[in-house]
Structures are given as structure tokens and as C-alpha cells.
Design an enzyme around this catalytic site. Structure first.
Site, PDB file in Angstrom:
ATOM      1  N   GLN A   1       0.853  -1.194   0.000  1.00 48.46           N
ATOM      2  CA  GLN A   1       0.000   0.000   0.000  1.00 48.46           C
ATOM      3  C   GLN A   1       0.886   1.240   0.000  1.00 48.46           C
ATOM      4  O   GLN A   1       1.632   1.465   0.955  1.00 48.46           O
ATOM      5  CB  GLN A   1      -0.877  -0.022   1.261  1.00 48.46           C
ATOM      6  CG  GLN A   1      -1.751   1.193   1.467  1.00 48.46           C
ATOM      7  CD  GLN A   1      -2.225   1.290   2.922  1.00 48.46           C
ATOM      8  OE1 GLN A   1      -1.607   0.706   3.821  1.00 48.46           O
ATOM      9  NE2 GLN A   1      -3.282   2.026   3.149  1.00 48.46           N
ATOM     10  N   GLY A   2       0.795   2.039  -1.063  1.00 45.38           N
ATOM     11  CA  GLY A   2       1.602   3.264  -1.159  1.00 45.38           C
ATOM     12  C   GLY A   2       0.734   4.483  -0.926  1.00 45.38           C
ATOM     13  O   GLY A   2       0.335   5.165  -1.886  1.00 45.38           O
TER      14      GLY A   2
ATOM     15  N   SER B   1       1.241   6.611   2.456  1.00 44.05           N
ATOM     16  CA  SER B   1       2.019   7.582   3.244  1.00 44.05           C
ATOM     17  C   SER B   1       3.204   8.114   2.455  1.00 44.05           C
ATOM     18  O   SER B   1       3.838   7.386   1.683  1.00 44.05           O
ATOM     19  CB  SER B   1       2.550   6.934   4.518  1.00 44.05           C
ATOM     20  OG  SER B   1       1.508   6.345   5.246  1.00 44.05           O
TER      21      SER B   1
ATOM     22  N   SER C   1       4.747  -1.223   3.914  1.00 42.37           N
ATOM     23  CA  SER C   1       4.965  -2.587   4.396  1.00 42.37           C
ATOM     24  C   SER C   1       4.974  -3.561   3.222  1.00 42.37           C
ATOM     25  O   SER C   1       4.133  -3.449   2.317  1.00 42.37           O
ATOM     26  CB  SER C   1       3.856  -3.001   5.361  1.00 42.37           C
ATOM     27  OG  SER C   1       3.761  -2.090   6.418  1.00 42.37           O
TER      28      SER C   1
ATOM     29  N   GLU D   1      -9.245  -1.397   5.933  1.00 45.48           N
ATOM     30  CA  GLU D   1      -8.028  -1.600   6.729  1.00 45.48           C
ATOM     31  C   GLU D   1      -8.377  -1.629   8.222  1.00 45.48           C
ATOM     32  O   GLU D   1      -7.905  -2.472   8.971  1.00 45.48           O
ATOM     33  CB  GLU D   1      -7.030  -0.462   6.452  1.00 45.48           C
ATOM     34  CG  GLU D   1      -5.738  -0.604   7.242  1.00 45.48           C
ATOM     35  CD  GLU D   1      -4.682   0.444   6.855  1.00 45.48           C
ATOM     36  OE1 GLU D   1      -5.059   1.496   6.317  1.00 45.48           O
ATOM     37  OE2 GLU D   1      -3.503   0.178   7.090  1.00 45.48           O
TER      38      GLU D   1
ATOM     39  N   GLU E   1      -4.309   9.044  18.061  1.00 47.93           N
ATOM     40  CA  GLU E   1      -4.918  10.383  18.118  1.00 47.93           C
ATOM     41  C   GLU E   1      -5.918  10.549  16.969  1.00 47.93           C
ATOM     42  O   GLU E   1      -7.029  11.043  17.153  1.00 47.93           O
ATOM     43  CB  GLU E   1      -3.839  11.471  18.022  1.00 47.93           C
ATOM     44  CG  GLU E   1      -2.913  11.573  19.220  1.00 47.93           C
ATOM     45  CD  GLU E   1      -1.840  10.487  19.248  1.00 47.93           C
ATOM     46  OE1 GLU E   1      -1.658   9.781  18.235  1.00 47.93           O
ATOM     47  OE2 GLU E   1      -1.197  10.330  20.304  1.00 47.93           O
TER      48      GLU E   1
HETATM   49  C1  LIG Z   1       4.626  -0.605  11.241  1.00 48.79           C
HETATM   50  C2  LIG Z   1       4.065   0.404  10.270  1.00 48.79           C
HETATM   51  C3  LIG Z   1       3.617  -0.020   9.030  1.00 48.79           C
HETATM   52  C4  LIG Z   1       3.117   0.897   8.105  1.00 48.79           C
HETATM   53  N1  LIG Z   1       2.714   0.462   6.876  1.00 48.79           N
HETATM   54  C5  LIG Z   1       2.273   1.352   5.952  1.00 48.79           C
HETATM   55  C6  LIG Z   1       1.944   0.923   4.627  1.00 48.79           C
HETATM   56  O1  LIG Z   1       2.038  -0.254   4.301  1.00 48.79           O
HETATM   57  N2  LIG Z   1       1.553   1.850   3.732  1.00 48.79           N
HETATM   58  C7  LIG Z   1       1.422   3.186   4.055  1.00 48.79           C
HETATM   59  O2  LIG Z   1       1.018   3.950   3.206  1.00 48.79           O
HETATM   60  N3  LIG Z   1       1.743   3.622   5.295  1.00 48.79           N
HETATM   61  C8  LIG Z   1       2.165   2.738   6.248  1.00 48.79           C
HETATM   62  N4  LIG Z   1       2.514   3.180   7.511  1.00 48.79           N
HETATM   63  C9  LIG Z   1       2.485   4.598   7.787  1.00 48.79           C
HETATM   64  C10 LIG Z   1       1.374   5.052   8.724  1.00 48.79           C
HETATM   65  O3  LIG Z   1       0.125   4.968   8.078  1.00 48.79           O
HETATM   66  C11 LIG Z   1       1.714   6.477   9.164  1.00 48.79           C
HETATM   67  O4  LIG Z   1       2.920   6.419   9.909  1.00 48.79           O
HETATM   68  C12 LIG Z   1       0.616   7.078  10.004  1.00 48.79           C
HETATM   69  O5  LIG Z   1      -0.527   7.315   9.222  1.00 48.79           O
HETATM   70  C13 LIG Z   1       1.060   8.398  10.672  1.00 48.79           C
HETATM   71  O6  LIG Z   1       1.592   9.273   9.745  1.00 48.79           O
HETATM   72  P1  LIG Z   1       3.022   9.978   9.979  1.00 48.79           P
HETATM   73  O7  LIG Z   1       3.996   8.910  10.335  1.00 48.79           O
HETATM   74  O8  LIG Z   1       3.300  10.842   8.816  1.00 48.79           O
HETATM   75  O9  LIG Z   1       2.836  10.862  11.296  1.00 48.79           O
HETATM   76  P2  LIG Z   1       2.159  12.306  11.373  1.00 48.79           P
HETATM   77  O10 LIG Z   1       0.898  12.290  10.594  1.00 48.79           O
HETATM   78  O11 LIG Z   1       3.187  13.327  11.042  1.00 48.79           O
HETATM   79  O12 LIG Z   1       1.804  12.390  12.915  1.00 48.79           O
HETATM   80  C14 LIG Z   1       2.748  12.792  13.926  1.00 48.79           C
HETATM   81  C15 LIG Z   1       2.012  12.892  15.261  1.00 48.79           C
HETATM   82  O13 LIG Z   1       0.982  13.911  15.171  1.00 48.79           O
HETATM   83  C16 LIG Z   1      -0.286  13.367  15.561  1.00 48.79           C
HETATM   84  N5  LIG Z   1      -1.351  13.985  14.743  1.00 48.79           N
HETATM   85  C17 LIG Z   1      -1.353  14.154  13.395  1.00 48.79           C
HETATM   86  N6  LIG Z   1      -2.518  14.712  13.000  1.00 48.79           N
HETATM   87  C18 LIG Z   1      -3.274  14.864  14.114  1.00 48.79           C
HETATM   88  C19 LIG Z   1      -4.595  15.390  14.365  1.00 48.79           C
HETATM   89  N7  LIG Z   1      -5.372  15.834  13.374  1.00 48.79           N
HETATM   90  N8  LIG Z   1      -5.061  15.375  15.649  1.00 48.79           N
HETATM   91  C20 LIG Z   1      -4.282  14.918  16.674  1.00 48.79           C
HETATM   92  N9  LIG Z   1      -3.019  14.434  16.498  1.00 48.79           N
HETATM   93  C21 LIG Z   1      -2.530  14.402  15.232  1.00 48.79           C
HETATM   94  C22 LIG Z   1      -0.165  11.889  15.270  1.00 48.79           C
HETATM   95  O14 LIG Z   1      -1.084  11.133  16.054  1.00 48.79           O
HETATM   96  C23 LIG Z   1       1.286  11.593  15.635  1.00 48.79           C
HETATM   97  O15 LIG Z   1       1.403  11.397  17.020  1.00 48.79           O
HETATM   98  C24 LIG Z   1       3.028   2.281   8.449  1.00 48.79           C
HETATM   99  C25 LIG Z   1       3.469   2.702   9.712  1.00 48.79           C
HETATM  100  C26 LIG Z   1       3.985   1.780  10.618  1.00 48.79           C
HETATM  101  C27 LIG Z   1       4.445   2.256  11.961  1.00 48.79           C
END
Ligand SMILES: Cc1cc2nc3c(=O)[nH]c(=O)nc-3n(C[C@H](O)[C@H](O)[C@H](O)COP(=O)(O)OP(=O)(O)OC[C@H]3O[C@@H](n4cnc5c(N)ncnc54)[C@H](O)[C@@H]3O)c2cc1C
Length: 386
Positions: free
Chosen positions: A127-128, A130, A162, A245, A369
Site C-alpha cells: 500500500q503506497g 504515506s 509494508s 483496513e 490520536e
Molecule cells: C509498522 C508500520 C507499518 C506501516 N505500513 C504502511 C503501509 O504499508 N503503507 C502506508 O502507506 N503507510 C504505512 N505506515 C504509515 C502510517 O500509516 C503512518 O505512519 C501514520 O498514518 C502516521 O503518519 P506519519 O507517520 O506521517 O505521522 P504524522 O501524521 O506526522 O503524525 C505525527 C504525530 O501527530 C499526531 N497527529 C497528526 N494529525 C493529528 C490530528 N489531526 N489530531 C491529533 N493528532 C494528530 C499523530 O497522532 C502523531 O502522534 C506504516 C506505519 C507503521 C508504523
């Protein structure tokens, strides 16, 4: 909803239980998961065995290799897999996300081409969604797609993808209109991961394994027939993926939590636990039962509408935080042995690995969150935060 099995469901459960007793290879029972799943052929073979026995895609249409069964059979399947401590099918993203999205938005050609090989574990999906600048706020996607002579030309970068290192296809969210912002102008594509211009770079996790990756796209030519939904209509398609999901996973998550708590009980019996730790174990068991009944409520809604609702976010939220508490408690019960590295720790380092892997649970598939925002706005009807 009547929570007892109907005679027909009881027969399905008994048949499945007998099949699992007979067919689950000993070495795979209680498998810790993670990247080691992909090292040998065993997990693919196990996934294929599940498919051949008719247990994969139970609720999917029969014409595409599914079972055409009611959702209750899927719930029974997940419960029995957990009871047997059987590892899930290897195609987590294909079965949980790409497949249901293709069923909902795909053309007949796409359904005929992609669904069956995904069920039989011949083709693996990633899944692409993020990107470095778009995670919780997915509407910030910047990877571009431009139509050129019957192809979309894709450029950009995805992150945390992933299984991308073993994937054959990617469900990719792109921005097709460079002038657009936020939810408009997004286009959802199916991308061949072996196409020229696709580069996958593994990212190492806290567990030491590399299960997720960065993906770089440089002038990747994606045939126009790989469009899923409408050009500019990618947001709606992506929402289908995310609802599946978080929603369809509910029973699987509760089932894995039940296995985890059973292992915790066995650990406490083996190593001893003080009265406060015993209280905490009991509390986790009770909360897990509450999660089970919340899932039954979601199941009733799913059976009525055919689409998981926003309440699926509750399961993901509750499971992820519970799994972190359970693995932490296990490490506490291990006492000084809890401080050992995975290689030297008792029980093959199972709890050390689980504790580290659980840290990502409250981030992947939506952070806690963000899920709390969804529950407050879309389940409880509170005012939107923005
Ligand atoms: C093990 C693992 C597997 C993954 N696999 C995939 C995958 O296969 N494909 C894919 O596309 N992605 C994948 N991801 C990515 C995952 O979906 C993102 O990490 C997640 O959506 C959070 O985005 P970010 O890391 O950019 O954090 P950010 O969005 O930058 O968030 C940073 C912090 O701010 C908080 N925050 C952000 N917005 C808000 C809001 N509106 N209100 C309150 N708090 C907020 C968040 O809760 C977090 O604590 C994976 C992540 C992990 C850890």
C-alpha cells in the site's frame, strides 16, 4: 444479534477446526510474525493451503475465487485461526485492502486479473499511501501522475510501505492535478512493482527487521487501464481502502489479542505473577471480551450495509493500546530476563520481539490520536475539529 452459532455455522466451525488440527504444520503454530515470514517458502505454502481448502476470501464473490459466504463465516474463521494459533495468510494488504477496494471500484477486467492470484498468494500487494509529508493528513499526497499517451507517468516518493520489498503490485494514491489541493485532484492507481523506475529501499524498524520500505517512482509508466475509480476521484477510493483496513481487521485483531493474552496467562503460570500483575491480566481479559462484543456490533452493521463503518476505528484503537500493555506486562513478569536481548531471552525472545513490534501498532493504520478524532466525530457525532 444472536451470538450463538446457527446449526449451519456450527457445522462450518467444526469442519474448519478439524481441518486446522490436521493441516497446520507444527513449525508454524504460534509463529511470531514479522519479516521472518518471508524468509522460506512455508508461509506461502500455508497461505496456498488455506486458499485451496476454500478459507481465503470467504465473503468474496465466487466468480473471482472467493467463497460467497456470509460475514459470520469470516468471523468464525478468524476465531478458529486464533484458537489454533495459526498464522494468517501472507497477503495481508492484498486480502484486507487491495482486494476489497478492487471489488468495490474495479472494472470487470481488473477483478478478473487481480483477485484470484492475490487469494492464492501467487501475487503480493503493498500500500503506497504515506509520504514524507503526508501520513495522518493523507490529503497532502504529492506523488504525481500525468496522463501521457495511454499511460500515467508517476514520479515521487512513498514511505513506510509494508512488504513493498516482496510485493508484485502496489495500490498507489497520487496527485493527478498539480493545481489541486487536499482531497480533490487525487487519482488511485494499481502499479506493477517490477516496472522500470520503481525502486524499493528497506527501512529498519526498532525490532531490527526491515518489514517496511521507502518506494521511489521515477517516470514510471502505468497503463491507463490500471486506474481504479475515476481520474480525480482517488480520495473516495482511498476511503474504501482505509475503512477496510480498520474495519475488516477487527475480528482478526481481537483474535490475535486473545492469543497474546492466553500466552500471557501461560507465562504467569510458568514464572509466577504478583497479585497486582494478576489483577492486570484479568483486566486485559475483561477488556478483550468487551472488544469482542464491539466487533459483533460492527459485524451486524457490516452485514446490513456490506461496508465496514467508522466504528472499525474502535477495534484498531483498543487492540493497539491493549497489545502494548500486554507485551509490557509480559516483560515485567519476566523480571531480569525481560532485559535480555531477543537472542538470549527465554521463550525464544518471543516477548522481547512482541514488545518492540507493538510500538508501531498505535501508528500503523492510523495513529491513536487520529482514530480518537474519527470516533468522536463520526461515531459520536461531536463537532469536527477542522
Ligand atoms: C509498522 C508500520 C507499518 C506501516 N505500513 C504502511 C503501509 O504499508 N503503507 C502506508 O502507506 N503507510 C504505512 N505506515 C504509515 C502510517 O500509516 C503512518 O505512519 C501514520 O498514518 C502516521 O503518519 P506519519 O507517520 O506521517 O505521522 P504524522 O501524521 O506526522 O503524525 C505525527 C504525530 O501527530 C499526531 N497527529 C497528526 N494529525 C493529528 C490530528 N489531526 N489530531 C491529533 N493528532 C494528530 C499523530 O497522532 C502523531 O502522534 C506504516 C506505519 C507503521 C508504523
Amino acid at each position: 444479534m444472536d451470538l450463538r452459532d446457527t446449526p449451519e455455522e456450527a457445522a462450518f466451525r467444526a469442519e474448519l477446526r478439524a481441518w486446522l488440527d490436521e493441516s497446520l504444520p507444527e513449525g508454524l503454530q504460534g509463529h511470531r510474525g514479522g519479516a521472518t515470514r518471508f524468509e522460506g517458502p512455508e508461509m506461502r505454502e500455508w497461505s496456498r493451503a488455506l486458499y485451496q481448502a476454500g478459507y481465503v476470501g470467504l465473503t468474496w464473490p465466487e466468480e473471482y475465487g472467493g467463497g460467497g459466504a456470509p460475514y459470520t463465516h469470516q468471523a468464525i474463521f478468524l476465531e478458529e485461526m486464533a484458537r489454533a494459533e495459526a498464522p494468517p495468510h501472507i497477503g495481508v494488504i492484498g486480502i484486507g485492502m487491495a482486494g476489497p477496494t478492487i471489488i468495490a471500484h474495479g472494472t470487470e477486467e481488473q477483478k478478473a486479473r487481480y483477485l484470484q492470484p492475490l487469494l492464492s498468494a501467487e501475487e503480493i500487494w503493498c500500500q503506497g499511501f504515506s509520504e514524507p509529508g503526508a501520513g495522518s493528513d493523507l490529503a497532502g499526497v504529492r506523488t504525481s501522475s500525468t496522463l501521457d499517451d495511454g499511460h500515467f507517468v508517476v514520479n515521487g516518493q512513498k514511505v513506510w510501505s509494508s512488504f513493498a520489498h516482496i510485493a508484485d503490485f502496489c495500490i498507489l494514491l497520487t496527485r493527478s492535478d498539480p493545481e489541486s489541493s487536499r482531497h480533490a485532484g487525487l487519482t488511485y492507481l494499481i502499479v506493477d512493482m517490477h516496472a522500470p523506475g520503481v525502486e524499493v529501499r528497506p527501512l529498519r524498524q526498532i525490532t531490527g527487521e526491515a518489514e517496511f520500505n521507502e518506494i521511489f517512482f521515477s517516470d514510471v509508466r502505468v497503463p491507463a487501464e490500471n486506474l481504479l475509480g475515476e481520474v480525480g476521484g482517488g480520495w473516495q477510493v482511498a476511503m474504501t481502502t482505509l475503512l477496510h483496513e480498520r474495519g475488516t481487521l477487527g475480528f482478526a485483531l481481537q483474535a490475535t489479542l486473545e492469543v497474546q493474552i492466553r500466552k500471557l496467562v501461560a507465562l504467569a503460570r510458568d514464572r509466577g505473577a504478583d497479585p497486582l500483575q494478576r489483577d492486570r491480566i484479568a483486566r486485559e481479559w475483561v477488556e478483550m471480551q468487551a472488544l469482542r462484543f464491539t466487533n459483533y456490533r460492527s459485524l451486524s452493521a457490516l452485514m446490513k450495509t456490506g461496508m465496514p463503518g467508522p466504528e472499525g476505528s474502535i477495534s484498531k484503537l483498543v487492540w493497539s493500546e491493549a497489545n502494548q500493555r500486554v507485551t509490557k506486562l509480559a516483560i515485567e513478569i519476566l523480571g531480569p530476563d525481560g532485559a535480555l536481548g531477543e537472542e538470549n531471552a527465554p521463550y525464544g525472545g518471543y516477548w522481547q520481539y512482541q514488545q518492540l513490534r507493538s510500538r508501531g501498532n498505535t501508528i500503523e493504520a492510523g495513529t491513536s490520536e487520529v482514530l480518537r478524532n474519527i470516533v468522536s466525530e463520526r461515531v459520536l457525532g461531536l463537532p469536527y475539529s477542522r
